[in-house]
Design an enzyme around this catalytic site. Sequence first.
Site, mmCIF file in Angstrom:
data_model
loop_
_atom_site.group_PDB
_atom_site.id
_atom_site.type_symbol
_atom_site.label_atom_id
_atom_site.label_comp_id
_atom_site.label_asym_id
_atom_site.label_seq_id
_atom_site.Cartn_x
_atom_site.Cartn_y
_atom_site.Cartn_z
ATOM 1 N N LYS A 116 0.773 -1.307 -0.090
ATOM 2 C CA LYS A 116 0.063 -0.019 0.098
ATOM 3 C C LYS A 116 0.898 1.387 -0.077
ATOM 4 O O LYS A 116 0.593 2.241 -0.594
ATOM 5 C CB LYS A 116 -0.807 0.038 1.262
ATOM 6 C CG LYS A 116 -2.104 -1.054 1.058
ATOM 7 C CD LYS A 116 -3.173 -1.086 2.157
ATOM 8 C CE LYS A 116 -4.073 -2.039 2.241
ATOM 9 N NZ LYS A 116 -3.654 -3.314 2.366
ATOM 10 N N GLU A 200 -2.768 6.526 8.503
ATOM 11 C CA GLU A 200 -3.452 7.177 7.402
ATOM 12 C C GLU A 200 -4.263 8.112 8.393
ATOM 13 O O GLU A 200 -4.819 7.615 9.635
ATOM 14 C CB GLU A 200 -4.188 6.648 6.486
ATOM 15 C CG GLU A 200 -3.476 5.947 5.439
ATOM 16 C CD GLU A 200 -4.196 5.140 4.319
ATOM 17 O OE1 GLU A 200 -5.356 5.023 4.719
ATOM 18 O OE2 GLU A 200 -3.785 5.064 3.213
ATOM 19 N N GLU A 274 -10.202 1.274 -5.209
ATOM 20 C CA GLU A 274 -11.005 1.709 -3.937
ATOM 21 C C GLU A 274 -10.367 3.165 -3.289
ATOM 22 O O GLU A 274 -9.478 3.483 -3.415
ATOM 23 C CB GLU A 274 -10.462 0.784 -2.793
ATOM 24 C CG GLU A 274 -11.107 -0.726 -3.190
ATOM 25 C CD GLU A 274 -11.201 -1.749 -1.938
ATOM 26 O OE1 GLU A 274 -10.537 -1.349 -1.035
ATOM 27 O OE2 GLU A 274 -11.807 -2.932 -2.197
ATOM 28 N N ARG A 296 -7.489 -8.065 -8.923
ATOM 29 C CA ARG A 296 -8.004 -9.331 -9.060
ATOM 30 C C ARG A 296 -9.451 -8.921 -9.384
ATOM 31 O O ARG A 296 -10.019 -7.862 -9.277
ATOM 32 C CB ARG A 296 -7.900 -10.322 -8.014
ATOM 33 C CG ARG A 296 -8.343 -9.526 -6.779
ATOM 34 C CD ARG A 296 -8.343 -10.381 -5.566
ATOM 35 N NE ARG A 296 -8.466 -9.944 -4.240
ATOM 36 C CZ ARG A 296 -9.646 -9.328 -3.750
ATOM 37 N NH1 ARG A 296 -10.765 -9.400 -4.360
ATOM 38 N NH2 ARG A 296 -9.724 -8.554 -2.608
#
Length: 645
Positions: A116, A200, A274, A296
């Site tokens: 990420k 975050e 996302e 995926r």
Amino acid sequence: MISTLLIANRGEIACRIAASARKLGIRTIAVYSQADRDAAHVAACDVAVPIGGPAPADSYLRGDAIIAAALDQGADAIHPGYGFLSENPDFVEAVEAAGLTFVGPSAKAIRAMGLKDAAKALMEKAGVPVVPGYHGADQDPAVLAKAAEDIGYPVLIKAVAGGGGKGMRQVDAPGDFASALASAMAEARNAFGNDAVLIEKFVTRPRHIELQVFGDGARAVHLFERDCSLQRRHQKVIEEAPAPGMTQEMRTAMGDAAVRAAEAIGYSGAGTVEFIVDASEGLQPDRFWFMEMNTRLQVEHPVTEMVTGVDLVEWQLRVAGGEPLPPEASNLTLQGHAFEARLYAEDVPAGFLPATGKLALLEFSADARIDSGVRTGDTISPWYDPMIAKVTVHGPTREAALRKLGRALEQTKVAGTVTNLSFLRALTRHGDFMAGDVDTGLIGRDLAALAAEPVACTRTRALAALGVAGLDGDMQPSGFTLWEPLRQSFAMHYRGEDLAAHVTTLGSGHYKVEVDGAEHQLHRRAGGWTIDGENVTASLHRSGGRVTVFFGNAYEFTAIDPLDRQSSLAGSGAVLSPMPGLVREVLVSAGQQVAAGDKLAILEAMKMEHALKADRDGRIDQVLAKAGDQVEAGAVLITFEDPPE
């Protein structure tokens, strides 16, 4: 074009892939573990090959065995589905090195999005907005704590590898950071073999909106958005498309960002970008940020298929076979509204613990699309995700589609295991969700009401009594003795209490039932029952000594043998395993004094960690389990000394 396809997965997604392959005339090969020898996905394919033991590490994660099976059976391509090896770049390279086609993106694209922190840096460079946070390599707890303080609480700790809510913790105050960090790292290490995390900013009224993208390696398109805000512990529960309140300006901004993300890594196949959206002032085109890209096919892809008319798996197979993006990719339109609900075998009142059991009955509404990998008679295994099915509906408007989802869930019948069905039904009736006023905190705010176990009314208990008596079938005796109607007494168990019921047979299919101080007249009619003169939509299912009444929700009763009325209940002096799992850590020792709420042990099940806590003050008597033990549901792990008189 692909001629023979090995599906490197199990359950509903393997069945789903097989269906599209069959439509294209492609021969299919299933792989299966010892636990899945008789599974639905094995029956759905032309050939099936065993690949190892029930544990995923011994079967579905064995890339070498899967590739060997593909070569042995003459496959020319492998589809990974989702989960397992679907986002493992080393597996992709091994597949291609064996001369096979991997149905999905390149190893390079998967690596680019697999961590990420690196993905966010790449997206920032591509002009995709990212959430403020710390994505550094220094994983010293002090450095991470300082980063959290600089970002400002609340913050979100997230594993840099993997997804599905694992290795993720929300932290609201500095004092909670250290323990949350340790827990997140441990869960990430166990699930992904990598305990690195990022920090975050936590958006206080967030919505989770994702864009379905599809590329052919040269260009990419998006197939509109899905709103996945209805979540519990970062696990999606109900998804929908399009997103409530979505404007064309917002859709264009998000769609353009998603396409930039896909094209930045030369993406091929189906993927999902996302975004976290700040919905505190509605949907604004400058209030969305990249979270991650799933390289995926997503679990919730049927939602997109319902509103676009596209078969995403077919597109995957065609592009993997060498075709460019289909011509229709340039002329996609949204058609109506769709919802998908995830039906799981889980004990909602007990904290959504995964459940197992043999499905004595499994029936669905004919008005819904059902993606399932289990059938009546199949067993929900402790080795894998306990999903029973995805229930997807489509309607011309959001309101119509939501009504349709509610009816489909009401008509779903599951016996043999506990499920989240009543929880899903409660969500469809939630006022804010019905109004489209959703965010990721909706379930958490109203969890007590949503997760409350429905209590069977006396009419339901009366129906159960007929089931226990065996009087629910089509062929009934007249029910009369020589002198008067026959009255019989029965005992049954429900939610921890024993119930006495008295059934008087008044005629063929006509009964009077006395239970819990109430008296009801029941009449069996074609297609259902009449209770006290009112036609009701209800049915019963008997399996062994269990009777399940489907009357709005599912209610399970157990017949009590009159020769054996004793019941065994676990007392407060023992800590039992609430589910099958692995004892990850034992935190107490014999003789230790503990207080109510103290953590006693950590149990890992379905790759999630569950803390077992003391329900009272006391002293530990015996510790009967150790770290590394595999335990069954109900196993005694720890005992307390008897409290002083």
